[in-house]
Scaffold this active site. Structure first.
Site, PDB file in Angstrom:
ATOM      1  N   MET A   1       0.496  -0.925   0.209  1.00  0.00           N
ATOM      2  CA  MET A   1       0.122  -0.195   0.039  1.00  0.00           C
ATOM      3  C   MET A   1       1.008   1.447  -0.052  1.00  0.00           C
ATOM      4  O   MET A   1       1.594   1.101  -0.731  1.00  0.00           O
ATOM      5  CB  MET A   1      -0.740   0.015   1.543  1.00  0.00           C
ATOM      6  N   CYS A   2       0.321   2.164   1.158  1.00  0.00           N
ATOM      7  CA  CYS A   2       1.785   3.241   1.154  1.00  0.00           C
ATOM      8  C   CYS A   2       0.665   4.501  -0.553  1.00  0.00           C
ATOM      9  O   CYS A   2       0.688   4.033  -1.286  1.00  0.00           O
ATOM     10  CB  CYS A   2       2.861   3.288   0.525  1.00  0.00           C
ATOM     11  N   GLY A   3       0.790   5.573  -0.489  1.00  0.00           N
ATOM     12  CA  GLY A   3      -0.164   6.474  -1.383  1.00  0.00           C
ATOM     13  C   GLY A   3       1.370   8.044  -0.600  1.00  0.00           C
ATOM     14  O   GLY A   3       1.699   8.247  -0.760  1.00  0.00           O
ATOM     15  N   ARG A  32      -4.586   4.337   2.564  1.00  0.00           N
ATOM     16  CA  ARG A  32      -3.168   3.345   2.377  1.00  0.00           C
ATOM     17  C   ARG A  32      -2.208   3.404   3.096  1.00  0.00           C
ATOM     18  O   ARG A  32      -1.608   2.561   2.971  1.00  0.00           O
ATOM     19  CB  ARG A  32      -3.220   3.926   0.947  1.00  0.00           C
TER      20      ARG A  32
END
Lengths: 302, 235
Positions: A1-3, A32
């Site tokens: 994930m991560c944004g 996220r």
């Protein structure tokens, strides 16, 4: 994930509401990754000065640490515009002949003291917690500039603290910053190679290698486009990255399109982000977005 | 026709309201979807839903029989694992549109991302623009129609999916081969395009006879020690 999110204003006057644009996108992407949030903003140049953002460490004695850092810096050059926010020190100074030596001098104050960003225009603020908390601490919505990138993190392989948060400044290369969503699977191999050449790594975060790598390529090629093209050959794994310099912003996506990244472009600006929800939250509906393709890179420059 | 605004509501609430309205025979228009994920998932009745804006991931997934139109773009996994129904996106779609569908029709009136139609089992996917990397990967049945260009590794490791490409093919995937189209193929393409593509857009698209047909060469269907080289490359 991560944004990840990026905003680039094409007018080049460094007065665009970059902080607000990146913050609003990060807020929409916050689900996220709630672990940490940060932005790298390119603000109006202050004379010829270098701007430094320094992490003062976790021992709670930020005031003493700040005085100590300013004392050390003053031996090399006069510190100006000194201010502290939380565990952060910000100051400007005339660019010394050797920025690496300046960094090492500051970091000699303590093992948990780190120059988080250095550049004529770049300023990175990041911390553990949500984009909303980042705004509470630093009021980034009021910051103006020409472009900026941001990150909201879900930690998967290394610890959650300020240093492991993104964006990463490419230590030793003024004004170069990156944000990354994905995993670099040949991280340990690349890291060993750079460590043998004497590069210091500040974290166990695989994303840090991207800043080190791009800085190394930029020193040899002096072209962001060529550095991103090279990254497609040398970096393994999944990556959607935004990379920014003092006058440009670019993205690169891995050859398998493992990770999302969308972009939009108008006559006024270019925008990039992990999900369309970020574009819809921060801009009006007329902005048409497109998913970047596998093995694709692009650079916007003023 | 019933309208609902997505603003200020949870996704669960929006989906429940869509289902409630469909159950009483209403066609639903949902305003301000804001590109959020999981909208109109698992609609198991016939009915019509229009999203007046972009949607996020997995829109119209696990659907059986409804008609969904998106007046904007769609994120990843559009109509994933649909059994039957019709999904039309007026903008572009992200990665894996029509992944693993078992029937129905997915129409993208723009570009579609990587792995479009991955592992599709049946049904039709029609993309009027171009398709991303490895589209048609491991397709087991159905038809993938790409009016524009196909990116690298088209039709990699397919079973019985048939791809039709109107534009350029950057590169065929493992075991994918180009074969002659039949008259039935051309008729199928013309009929499908006429049915789903608005006339203004149709004029700029290729005719049924202009498409190239890509199918599995069947070299990877059964393991053969004598063809070790083929397997080494494919894996």
């Amino acid at each position: 994930m991560c944004g990840i999110a990026g905003y680039f204003d094409k007018s080049g006057d460094a007065e665009a509401p970059v902080g607000a644009a990146v913050l609003n996108m990060l807020r929409a992407l916050g689900c996220r990754g709630p672990d940490s949030a940060g932005v790298a903003l390119y603000r109006k140049q202050q004379g010829g000065d270098l701007v430094l953002r320094v992490k003062l460490g976790e021992n709670g004695r930020s005031k003493e640490r700040a005085e100590e850092v300013v004392g050390k810096v003053s031996v090399l050059s006069q510190a100006r515009n000194v201010s502290t926010t939380g565990s952060y020190l910000r100051l400007t100074l005339e660019e010394p002949a050797d920025p690496d030596a300046l960094g090492a001098t500051i970091e000699s104050v303590g093992p948990d003291v780190e120059v988080v960003s250095m550049g004529r225009r770049l300023e990175i603020v990041k911390q553990v917690g949500s984009p909303d908390r980042l705004e509470e601490t630093f009021r980034i919505s009021a910051m103006r500039g020409s472009h900026g990138i941001g990150h909201t993190r879900m930690s998967t392989e290394s610890k959650v603290d300020l240093s492991h948060s993104q964006p990463f400044w490419a230590h030793g290369y003024p004004d170069l910053a990156i944000v990354h969503n994905g995993h670099i699977t040949n991280y340990h191999k690349l890291r060993r190679r750079y460590e043998q050449k004497g590069t210091r790594f500040y974290t166990e975060n695989d994303s840090e290698i991207i800043g080190v790598y791009v800085a190394d390529e930029m020193r040899r090629r002096n072209s962001l486009e060529e550095a991103l093209a090279a990254a497609l050959v040398d970096l393994d794994g999944s990556f959607s990255c935004l990379v920014s310099t003092k006058d440009a912003m670019g993205y690169v996506k891995d050859p398998f399109a493992h990770k999302p990244l969308l972009f939009a472009e108008t006559e006024q600006c270019a925008v990039a982000g992990t999900e369309e929800v970020a574009f819809r939250a921060a801009f009006d509906d007329s902005l048409e977005v497109r998913e970047a393709g596998a093995r694709e890179f692009r650079v916007w420059r003023n | 026709m019933a309208e609902l605004s997505c603003e200020g509501r949870t996704t669960r609430d929006i989906n429940a309201e869509i289902r409630r309205l469909m159950a009483v025979g209403e066609a639903v228009t949902a305003r301000s979807p804001g590109a959020r994920h999981n909208l109109a998932v698992a609609l198991l009745e016939r009915g019509e839903v229009v999203f007046d804006g972009s949607v996020g991931y997995y829109c119209a997934g696990l659907m059986d029989g409804a008609t969904v139109r998106v007046r904007g773009s769609a994120g990843w996994g559009l109509a994933e694992s649909m059994l039957s129904g019709e999904v039309v996106v007026e903008g572009s779609a992200g990665n894996s549109a029509g992944a693993a569908i078992r029937g129905g029709t997915v129409v993208v009136l723009g570009d579609s991302g990587a792995r479009t139609g991955v592992s599709m089992k049946a049904g039709v996917i029609l993309v009027t623009g171009s398709c991303g990397y490895m589209s048609g990967f491991m397709g087991q049945g159905g038809k993938l129609i790409i009016c524009g260009d196909a990116a690298e590794a088209l039709g990699d490791s397919m079973y019985e999916t048939v791809c039709f490409v109107g534009g350029k093919i950057a590169d065929l995937g493992n075991d994918a081969v180009v074969v002659e189209s039949t008259d039935e193929d051309k008729e199928f393409l013309d009929t499908t395009l006429s049915r789903y593509v608005p006339p203004s857009l149709r004029a700029n698209l290729p005719d049924g006879g202009d498409f190239r047909k890509v199918v599995a060469g069947r070299k990877l269907w059964n393991f053969d020690k004598a063809e070790w080289r083929t397997w080494e490359e494919a894996l």
